[in-house]
Design a protein around this motif. Structure first.
Motif, PDB file in Angstrom:
ATOM      1  N   ALA A  33      10.941  -8.860  -3.780  1.00 13.93           N
ATOM      2  CA  ALA A  33       9.934  -7.905  -4.244  1.00 13.93           C
ATOM      3  C   ALA A  33       8.974  -8.568  -5.227  1.00 13.93           C
ATOM      4  O   ALA A  33       7.784  -8.244  -5.259  1.00 13.93           O
ATOM      5  CB  ALA A  33      10.603  -6.695  -4.892  1.00 13.93           C
ATOM      6  N   SER A  51       6.810 -11.330  -2.969  1.00 10.82           N
ATOM      7  CA  SER A  51       5.830 -10.663  -2.109  1.00 10.82           C
ATOM      8  C   SER A  51       4.768  -9.939  -2.942  1.00 10.82           C
ATOM      9  O   SER A  51       3.602  -9.899  -2.565  1.00 10.82           O
ATOM     10  CB  SER A  51       6.519  -9.706  -1.129  1.00 10.82           C
ATOM     11  N   SER A  52       5.171  -9.408  -4.089  1.00 12.09           N
ATOM     12  CA  SER A  52       4.199  -8.776  -4.988  1.00 12.09           C
ATOM     13  C   SER A  52       3.256  -9.814  -5.589  1.00 12.09           C
ATOM     14  O   SER A  52       2.082  -9.523  -5.828  1.00 12.09           O
ATOM     15  CB  SER A  52       4.907  -8.007  -6.105  1.00 12.09           C
ATOM     16  N   ARG A  64       0.547 -10.269  -3.160  1.00 11.34           N
ATOM     17  CA  ARG A  64      -0.382  -9.137  -3.194  1.00 11.34           C
ATOM     18  C   ARG A  64      -1.250  -9.160  -4.444  1.00 11.34           C
ATOM     19  O   ARG A  64      -2.436  -8.836  -4.398  1.00 11.34           O
ATOM     20  CB  ARG A  64       0.381  -7.822  -3.066  1.00 11.34           C
ATOM     21  N   TYR A  65      -0.652  -9.557  -5.573  1.00 11.82           N
ATOM     22  CA  TYR A  65      -1.412  -9.677  -6.826  1.00 11.82           C
ATOM     23  C   TYR A  65      -2.509 -10.727  -6.676  1.00 11.82           C
ATOM     24  O   TYR A  65      -3.671 -10.469  -7.009  1.00 11.82           O
ATOM     25  CB  TYR A  65      -0.475 -10.036  -7.979  1.00 11.82           C
ATOM     26  N   PRO A  75      10.192  -8.163   0.773  1.00 11.05           N
ATOM     27  CA  PRO A  75      10.652  -7.551  -0.478  1.00 11.05           C
ATOM     28  C   PRO A  75      12.163  -7.338  -0.550  1.00 11.05           C
ATOM     29  O   PRO A  75      12.720  -7.274  -1.641  1.00 11.05           O
ATOM     30  CB  PRO A  75       9.928  -6.203  -0.511  1.00 11.05           C
ATOM     31  N   VAL A  83       2.203  -5.834 -11.559  1.00 15.28           N
ATOM     32  CA  VAL A  83       3.342  -5.562 -10.672  1.00 15.28           C
ATOM     33  C   VAL A  83       4.102  -4.280 -11.011  1.00 15.28           C
ATOM     34  O   VAL A  83       4.829  -3.753 -10.174  1.00 15.28           O
ATOM     35  CB  VAL A  83       4.311  -6.773 -10.640  1.00 15.28           C
ATOM     36  N   PRO A 132       3.450  -1.126  -8.432  1.00 15.55           N
ATOM     37  CA  PRO A 132       4.123  -1.226  -7.135  1.00 15.55           C
ATOM     38  C   PRO A 132       5.651  -1.150  -7.239  1.00 15.55           C
ATOM     39  O   PRO A 132       6.306  -0.523  -6.399  1.00 15.55           O
ATOM     40  CB  PRO A 132       3.695  -2.599  -6.600  1.00 15.55           C
ATOM     41  N   LEU A 133       6.222  -1.757  -8.277  1.00 16.75           N
ATOM     42  CA  LEU A 133       7.681  -1.710  -8.427  1.00 16.75           C
ATOM     43  C   LEU A 133       8.160  -0.309  -8.782  1.00 16.75           C
ATOM     44  O   LEU A 133       9.203   0.137  -8.294  1.00 16.75           O
ATOM     45  CB  LEU A 133       8.157  -2.717  -9.473  1.00 16.75           C
TER      46      LEU A 133
END
Length: 187
Positions: A4, A7-8, A11-12, A38, A73, A76-77
């Motif tokens: 997670a 993969s984040s 995306r960041y 994730p 992050v 999303p988390l």
């Protein structure tokens, strides 16, 4: 490293710094063609290689990159693990249970996975002390993550002190308080 997070991180980088940064980082790290899910666990060395390559590609210092990512992050988390957050929780309550929640999430994915040591102590007057200890050396995410948590819970936050320790240990003291966020506190 928890998938997670990796993969984040992609995306960041894509959303905050541009897709070219991720492409450059994954190639320079020798991980071209690798996909990060994730729900998986990846070697810490891969995240470190991606972080170092991204640092060179975007020109930000490692700690600044981690701080920005730490703040980004959180949303999303929090959406991903919303079911694990008590409804009456505030930022301080969340932080006080962070280590236990983090370990529970990791153990669901890999019983052998080790979470960094995050000790949170309420000091009174809205003060919270966070001690981060990990060989991963990603403590620079803490100030950004706490800022992101404060935003999530509609609270105000101020970093009052930070102190590096030895062996990947760092200590931070924050003041958290309920209230409306101003644009100055958020930015």
């Amino acid at each position: 490293m928890h998938g997670a997070i990796v993969s984040s991180f992609k995306r960041y980088l894509d959303s905050a710094l541009g897709e070219d940064i991720w492409r450059h980082a994954i190639e320079e790290a020798g991980l071209k063609g690798k996909t990060y899910m994730p729900v998986s666990i990846y070697p810490d060395e891969e995240m470190e290689a991606l972080l170092s390559a991204a640092e060179r590609a975007c020109g930000l210092r490692r700690d600044d990159l981690l701080g920005d990512f730490g703040e980004w992050v959180i949303a999303p988390l929090m959406h991903l693990y919303k079911a694990m957050i008590p409804q009456d929780c505030d930022a301080t309550g969340f932080l006080l249970n962070l280590q236990q929640t983090h370990e529970r999430v990791l153990k669901l994915k890999d019983p052998e996975a080790r979470a960094p040591g995050i000790t949170v102590k309420r000091c009174g007057g809205g003060l919270v002390e966070i001690r981060y200890a990990s060989t991963r050396n990603m403590g620079a995410m803490i100030p950004g993550a706490v800022k992101g948590l404060a935003r999530w819970f509609h609270e105000e936050v101020e970093l009052l002190a930070s102190e590096p320790g030895q062996g990947g240990e760092e200590t931070y003291v924050f003041r958290l308080s309920s209230g409306e966020l101003t644009s100055q506190q958020v930015g």
